[in-house]
Design a protein around this motif. Structure first.
Motif, PDB file in Angstrom:
ATOM      1  N   HIS A 101      -9.110   6.828  37.649  1.00 32.02           N
ATOM      2  CA  HIS A 101      -8.650   6.519  36.599  1.00 32.02           C
ATOM      3  C   HIS A 101      -8.418   7.691  35.649  1.00 32.02           C
ATOM      4  N   GLY A 102      -6.982   7.864  35.346  1.00 32.29           N
ATOM      5  CA  GLY A 102      -6.679   9.145  34.364  1.00 32.29           C
ATOM      6  C   GLY A 102      -5.255   9.204  34.212  1.00 32.29           C
ATOM      7  N   ASP A 103      -4.912   9.958  33.074  1.00 32.79           N
ATOM      8  CA  ASP A 103      -3.550  10.255  32.726  1.00 32.79           C
ATOM      9  C   ASP A 103      -3.118  11.438  33.191  1.00 32.79           C
ATOM     10  N   LEU A 107      -3.498  16.060  32.088  1.00 31.31           N
ATOM     11  CA  LEU A 107      -4.452  16.749  32.826  1.00 31.31           C
ATOM     12  C   LEU A 107      -3.939  17.832  33.209  1.00 31.31           C
ATOM     13  N   SER A 108      -4.664  19.092  33.330  1.00 35.11           N
ATOM     14  CA  SER A 108      -4.090  20.250  33.936  1.00 35.11           C
ATOM     15  C   SER A 108      -4.093  19.893  35.555  1.00 35.11           C
ATOM     16  N   PRO A 109      -3.567  20.764  36.368  1.00 35.22           N
ATOM     17  CA  PRO A 109      -3.619  20.681  37.702  1.00 35.22           C
ATOM     18  C   PRO A 109      -5.197  20.697  38.063  1.00 35.22           C
ATOM     19  N   ALA A 110      -5.752  21.597  37.717  1.00 42.41           N
ATOM     20  CA  ALA A 110      -7.313  21.840  38.198  1.00 42.41           C
ATOM     21  C   ALA A 110      -7.780  20.475  37.668  1.00 42.41           C
ATOM     22  N   GLU A 111      -7.728  19.952  36.598  1.00 41.82           N
ATOM     23  CA  GLU A 111      -8.400  18.860  36.106  1.00 41.82           C
ATOM     24  C   GLU A 111      -8.080  17.656  37.020  1.00 41.82           C
ATOM     25  N   LEU A 155       8.229  10.904  32.377  1.00 46.38           N
ATOM     26  CA  LEU A 155       7.143  11.429  33.102  1.00 46.38           C
ATOM     27  C   LEU A 155       7.385  12.515  34.208  1.00 46.38           C
ATOM     28  N   ILE A 156       8.732  12.758  34.460  1.00 50.74           N
ATOM     29  CA  ILE A 156       9.166  13.678  35.380  1.00 50.74           C
ATOM     30  C   ILE A 156       8.584  15.012  35.151  1.00 50.74           C
ATOM     31  N   PRO A 157       8.937  15.631  33.830  1.00 48.34           N
ATOM     32  CA  PRO A 157       8.337  17.018  33.769  1.00 48.34           C
ATOM     33  C   PRO A 157       7.080  17.039  33.975  1.00 48.34           C
ATOM     34  N   ALA A 158       5.769  16.114  33.671  1.00 46.13           N
ATOM     35  CA  ALA A 158       4.498  16.309  34.113  1.00 46.13           C
ATOM     36  C   ALA A 158       4.563  16.399  35.609  1.00 46.13           C
ATOM     37  N   VAL A 159       5.319  15.476  36.282  1.00 41.03           N
ATOM     38  CA  VAL A 159       5.255  15.494  37.728  1.00 41.03           C
ATOM     39  C   VAL A 159       5.575  16.598  38.452  1.00 41.03           C
ATOM     40  N   LEU A 166       0.808  22.976  42.320  1.00 43.39           N
ATOM     41  CA  LEU A 166      -0.101  22.417  43.611  1.00 43.39           C
ATOM     42  C   LEU A 166       0.720  22.306  44.657  1.00 43.39           C
ATOM     43  N   GLY A 167       1.797  22.303  44.860  1.00 45.88           N
ATOM     44  CA  GLY A 167       2.522  21.390  45.927  1.00 45.88           C
ATOM     45  C   GLY A 167       3.020  22.233  47.238  1.00 45.88           C
TER      46      GLY A 167
END
Length: 305
Positions: A101-103, A107-111, A155-159, A166-167
């Protein structure tokens, strides 16, 4: 270009097509199936997948069946995560599937990686089938599971940011009315190129049909494609974009621009049937990536909350 056509569910099982008992768990089988096809276009055997906005968990489980060594989903809905853990958080053929569960937008990539119960280290394939319906601000606030802001891309900028950090590939799903030209521009600015496109025709959901103002405004501006010539009064195309680093993919497939994607969608919208036959005559402008049409039986149940 002759697209590949798929006329049945290949990734979702009969169990996955059974609607969740809770209406607060997103259920849109065509969206989910399309998202798994996008992931499959990016996955290498034994890869790790991070699924952002993982919903019911059906997509994550299907990705594991399709060959991912591990899939970790993150979703902000408590009911959704509880459902996913109960029904899909298991080991399928020794390919574990987990949820948290999280937003992911906060969150940062590490989080984000730290939400997994066991260590997850890059590179990972990042996938997301986020809410993507363009709505006015007032309507957007009423439907969390479908509202994509005024451009369908909130939400696309965060994705993209997580995919860039990470990708080992980035897969996103939007709608043909979700300002696709702008979406490709955002991907290009982050260093990604579209590797493969999957299209799936779908009638407007009830809420979109009742609140079409923003969609029609974008259509009038030439930034959205609505399908009006097919068997449904109002329909759109689910657009799955499988993306790789531009330096990695550009030499093989060329470059699909935002204008090229709009041209593809406008060509598809001249079709009369759900097989999108007009695409048989589409000549891609300098792009040679795979194109898939997913023509599925329509579900009578759709959970949008």
């Amino acid at each position: 270009m002759q697209p590949t056509r798929v006329t049945a569910y290949r990734h979702l099982t009969p169990r996955d097509l059974d609607p969740p008992s809770s209406p607060q768990v997103f259920f849109e089988p065509a969206d989910t199936e399309t998202g798994v096809w996008v992931a499959q276009d990016l996955m290498r055997e034994g890869c790790l997948v991070l699924d952002l906005g993982s919903g019911s968990g059906a997509a994550a489980a299907a990705m594991a069946r399709a060959g991912a060594a591990r899939v970790h989903g993150v979703d902000s809905g408590e009911d959704t995560v509880a459902w996913a853990r109960k029904h899909y958080a298991s080991s399928d053929d020794d390919r574990p599937v987990t949820f948290a569960h999280g937003d992911f937008t906060a969150l940062s990539p590490a989080e984000l990686l730290a939400t997994a119960p066991a260590p997850v280290r890059p590179p990972v394939v990042v996938t997301s089938n986020p809410p993507y319906v363009p709505l006015t601000a007032e309507a957007d606030a009423l439907r969390r599971s479908v509202g994509g802001g005024t451009d369908g891309l909130k939400l696309i900028p965060a994705v993209i940011a997580h995919g860039r950090a990470l990708g080992d590939g980035l897969g996103i799903t939007i709608g043909s009315y979700s300002t696709p030209r702008k979406a490709v521009g955002m991907l290009e600015a982050a260093g990604f190129a579209v590797h493969a496109v999957t299209l799936c025709p779908l009638p407007f959901g009830d809420f979109t049909r009742d609140h079409p103002e923003q969609v029609f405004l974008l259509e009038e501006r030439g930034e959205a494609v609505v399908w009006r010539s097919g068997p449904y009064p109002l329909a759109y195309f689910i657009v799955g974009l499988a993306c790789r680093r531009a330096s990695e993919d550009g030499a093989r497939t060329g470059r699909l621009t935002g204008g090229g994607l709009l041209d593809l969608l406008r060509t598809a919208a001249r079709s009369r049937t759900t097989r999108l036959e007009a695409l048989d005559e589409w000549a891609p402008p300098g792009w040679a990536g795979p194109l898939r049409v997913v023509d599925l039986p329509q579900s009578t149940v759709r959970h949008h909350w």
